[in-house]
Design a protein around this motif. Structure first.
Motif, mmCIF file in Angstrom:
data_model
loop_
_atom_site.group_PDB
_atom_site.id
_atom_site.type_symbol
_atom_site.label_atom_id
_atom_site.label_comp_id
_atom_site.label_asym_id
_atom_site.label_seq_id
_atom_site.Cartn_x
_atom_site.Cartn_y
_atom_site.Cartn_z
ATOM 1 N N GLY A 47 -4.741 41.008 15.179
ATOM 2 C CA GLY A 47 -5.917 41.797 15.544
ATOM 3 C C GLY A 47 -5.596 43.276 15.564
ATOM 4 N N PRO A 48 -6.630 44.090 15.814
ATOM 5 C CA PRO A 48 -6.438 45.544 15.806
ATOM 6 C C PRO A 48 -5.675 46.042 17.030
ATOM 7 N N THR A 49 -5.336 47.319 16.997
ATOM 8 C CA THR A 49 -4.540 47.915 18.070
ATOM 9 C C THR A 49 -5.265 47.872 19.424
ATOM 10 N N ALA A 50 -4.494 47.652 20.464
ATOM 11 C CA ALA A 50 -4.985 47.653 21.855
ATOM 12 C C ALA A 50 -6.042 46.587 22.135
ATOM 13 N N SER A 51 -6.048 45.519 21.351
ATOM 14 C CA SER A 51 -6.976 44.426 21.632
ATOM 15 C C SER A 51 -6.397 43.496 22.696
ATOM 16 N N GLY A 52 -5.125 43.674 23.018
ATOM 17 C CA GLY A 52 -4.502 42.840 24.045
ATOM 18 C C GLY A 52 -3.577 41.771 23.492
ATOM 19 N N LYS A 53 -3.157 41.938 22.218
ATOM 20 C CA LYS A 53 -2.305 40.929 21.567
ATOM 21 C C LYS A 53 -0.985 40.717 22.300
ATOM 22 N N GLY A 54 -0.305 41.826 22.593
ATOM 23 C CA GLY A 54 1.024 41.734 23.211
ATOM 24 C C GLY A 54 0.957 41.062 24.573
ATOM 25 N N THR A 55 -0.043 41.459 25.360
ATOM 26 C CA THR A 55 -0.212 40.894 26.694
ATOM 27 C C THR A 55 -0.497 39.397 26.599
ATOM 28 N N LEU A 56 -1.414 39.035 25.703
ATOM 29 C CA LEU A 56 -1.776 37.627 25.526
ATOM 30 C C LEU A 56 -0.566 36.820 25.027
ATOM 31 N N GLN B 106 -10.272 52.754 25.878
ATOM 32 C CA GLN B 106 -10.199 52.846 27.328
ATOM 33 C C GLN B 106 -8.938 52.153 27.860
ATOM 34 N N ARG B 107 -8.599 51.016 27.259
ATOM 35 C CA ARG B 107 -7.391 50.294 27.685
ATOM 36 C C ARG B 107 -6.129 51.116 27.415
ATOM 37 N N ARG B 108 -6.049 51.723 26.222
ATOM 38 C CA ARG B 108 -4.898 52.570 25.903
ATOM 39 C C ARG B 108 -4.818 53.746 26.875
ATOM 40 N N HIS B 109 -5.992 54.326 27.153
ATOM 41 C CA HIS B 109 -6.070 55.470 28.057
ATOM 42 C C HIS B 109 -5.489 55.097 29.420
ATOM 43 N N LYS B 110 -5.906 53.950 29.927
ATOM 44 C CA LYS B 110 -5.440 53.477 31.229
ATOM 45 C C LYS B 110 -3.915 53.287 31.211
ATOM 46 N N GLN B 111 -3.408 52.702 30.118
ATOM 47 C CA GLN B 111 -1.964 52.487 29.996
ATOM 48 C C GLN B 111 -1.212 53.816 30.059
ATOM 49 N N LEU B 112 -1.727 54.824 29.362
ATOM 50 C CA LEU B 112 -1.057 56.124 29.312
ATOM 51 C C LEU B 112 -1.108 56.829 30.662
ATOM 52 N N ASP C 101 -13.244 37.540 20.948
ATOM 53 C CA ASP C 101 -13.606 38.907 21.325
ATOM 54 C C ASP C 101 -13.443 39.001 22.835
ATOM 55 N N ASN C 102 -12.469 39.776 23.274
ATOM 56 C CA ASN C 102 -12.202 39.828 24.720
ATOM 57 C C ASN C 102 -12.720 41.113 25.362
ATOM 58 N N SER C 103 -13.704 41.764 24.701
ATOM 59 C CA SER C 103 -14.281 43.003 25.260
ATOM 60 C C SER C 103 -14.672 42.820 26.727
ATOM 61 N N ASP C 104 -15.257 41.663 27.026
ATOM 62 C CA ASP C 104 -15.724 41.427 28.396
ATOM 63 C C ASP C 104 -14.988 40.273 29.064
ATOM 64 N N LEU C 105 -13.769 40.011 28.621
ATOM 65 C CA LEU C 105 -12.983 38.925 29.216
ATOM 66 C C LEU C 105 -11.784 39.493 29.961
ATOM 67 N N THR C 106 -11.427 38.859 31.062
ATOM 68 C CA THR C 106 -10.181 39.245 31.721
ATOM 69 C C THR C 106 -9.024 38.673 30.899
ATOM 70 N N ILE C 107 -7.830 39.172 31.167
ATOM 71 C CA ILE C 107 -6.645 38.663 30.477
ATOM 72 C C ILE C 107 -6.502 37.168 30.758
ATOM 73 N N GLU C 108 -6.705 36.809 32.033
ATOM 74 C CA GLU C 108 -6.553 35.411 32.439
ATOM 75 C C GLU C 108 -7.514 34.493 31.669
HETATM 76 O O1 CDP Z 1 -0.681 44.503 21.778
HETATM 77 P P1 CDP Z 1 -1.975 45.245 21.728
HETATM 78 O O2 CDP Z 1 -1.840 46.641 21.213
HETATM 79 O O3 CDP Z 1 -3.042 44.505 20.986
HETATM 80 O O4 CDP Z 1 -2.543 45.371 23.219
HETATM 81 P P2 CDP Z 1 -1.800 45.292 24.647
HETATM 82 O O5 CDP Z 1 -0.799 46.337 24.761
HETATM 83 O O6 CDP Z 1 -1.405 43.883 24.946
HETATM 84 O O7 CDP Z 1 -3.049 45.587 25.613
HETATM 85 C C1 CDP Z 1 -3.563 46.888 25.800
HETATM 86 C C2 CDP Z 1 -4.016 47.030 27.255
HETATM 87 O O8 CDP Z 1 -5.256 46.331 27.437
HETATM 88 C C3 CDP Z 1 -3.033 46.470 28.281
HETATM 89 O O9 CDP Z 1 -2.874 47.411 29.323
HETATM 90 C C4 CDP Z 1 -3.742 45.226 28.789
HETATM 91 O O10 CDP Z 1 -3.430 44.969 30.136
HETATM 92 C C5 CDP Z 1 -5.212 45.587 28.649
HETATM 93 N N1 CDP Z 1 -6.109 44.427 28.518
HETATM 94 C C6 CDP Z 1 -7.224 44.300 29.338
HETATM 95 O O11 CDP Z 1 -7.436 45.182 30.160
HETATM 96 N N2 CDP Z 1 -8.065 43.235 29.226
HETATM 97 C C7 CDP Z 1 -7.868 42.285 28.328
HETATM 98 N N3 CDP Z 1 -8.692 41.249 28.236
HETATM 99 C C8 CDP Z 1 -6.747 42.391 27.467
HETATM 100 C C9 CDP Z 1 -5.894 43.478 27.579
#
Ligand code: CDP
Ligand code: CDP
Length: 221
Positions: free
Chosen positions: A11-20, A151-157, A198-205
């Motif tokens: 998937g695209p950047t910051a979609s949450g791939k690494g976390t998942l 927004q997710r990237r912003h929060k991380q930074l 599409d996890n736009s409105d989904l929690t990580i869990e």
């Molecule tokens: O690996 P990738 O660039 O796809 O993304 P990531 O680094 O795993 O996730 C980017 C940020 O989005 C992390 O801080 C996650 O905690 C957050 N995130 C989120 O808030 N809600 C989700 N459903 C998935 C990821």
């Protein structure tokens, strides 16, 4: 190794791939491959060597001989801990430049196959399901709106104490996505048999639970 199961998360950047991928690997006791780190490390090594990132003949040999090591959540190039260096947005952008070079992708192919070990692997990237592990029993294509991802990237930074503005991050991630989708070598796109999430409105869990439910539906390994 073909009998070792792989779960692909593309998937695209910051979609949450690494976390998942990390959460799934932990839940299942699988190994994890952060394939983006390979492209980032190649870009970083090329920048250190003062190479032009578009110079395929110069960059590909670097990719073929990367002294890359993952240990304890850290990434090493030779003896150097490059974990933080590789996370810089500039290195991500550089990674997408070298990732468009076919000889670089070719050089990193075998390295990625080597991560497929018992009892299983969760592989995160852009072409895990389409090019590297086409026989994987479960392929997930993870997306979220560009606004959410910025927004997710912003929060991380901000969390890391790095200042950044959302508009700049949004522009950067859209530019990188466009380059990843339009290159001719292994472009970013869902595999034909990928499940879209599409996890736009989904929690990580909730995302983890969805993929674990899909996994439970696969034939047992
Ligand atoms: O690996 P990738 O660039 O796809 O993304 P990531 O680094 O795993 O996730 C980017 C940020 O989005 C992390 O801080 C996650 O905690 C957050 N995130 C989120 O808030 N809600 C989700 N459903 C998935 C990821
Ligand atoms: O964490 P994020 O999603 O921002 O990036 P990454 O997964 O670390 O990947 C950095 C760049 O490497 C991507 O923008 C892609 O251009 C490239 N890449 C690729 O082409 N193929 C992969 N399997 C993984 C990454």
């Amino acid at each position: 190794a073909a009998d070792v199961p792989v779960i692909c998360i593309d998937g695209p950047t910051a979609s949450g791939k690494g976390t998942l991928a990390d959460e799934l690997a932990q839940a299942l006791g699988f190994w994890v491959l952060d394939s983006g780190a390979l492209y980032r490390a190649t870009a970083w090594a090329a920048l250190q060597a003062g190479l032009d990132l578009n110079d395929e003949a110069a960059v590909a040999p670097l990719a073929a001989t990367l002294p890359l090591r993952f240990a304890g959540g850290q990434v090493y190039l030779g003896e150097e801990n490059v974990t933080e260096a590789l996370r810089q947005e500039a290195v991500g952008l550089g990674a997408s430049t070298v990732a468009a070079l076919p000889a670089v992708r070719q050089a990193l192919h075998a390295l990625q196959l080597g991560f497929r070990r018992v009892p299983g692997l969760v592989a995160d990237g852009r072409d895990m399901g389409t090019a590297i592990f086409p026989d994987a029993p479960l392929k997930v294509f993870l997306t979220a709106s560009a606004a959410q991802r910025a927004q997710r990237r912003h929060k991380q930074l901000i969390f890391k104490g790095v200042s950044a503005n959302i508009e700049g991050l949004l522009a950067d991630l859209e530019a990188r996505d466009l380059r990843d989708k339009t290159r001719s070598a292994s472009p970013l796109k869902p595999a034909q048999d990928a499940r879209l999430l599409d996890n736009s409105d989904l929690t990580i869990e909730a995302s983890v639970d969805q993929v674990l439910a899909w996994w439970a539906d696969q034939r047992p390994f």
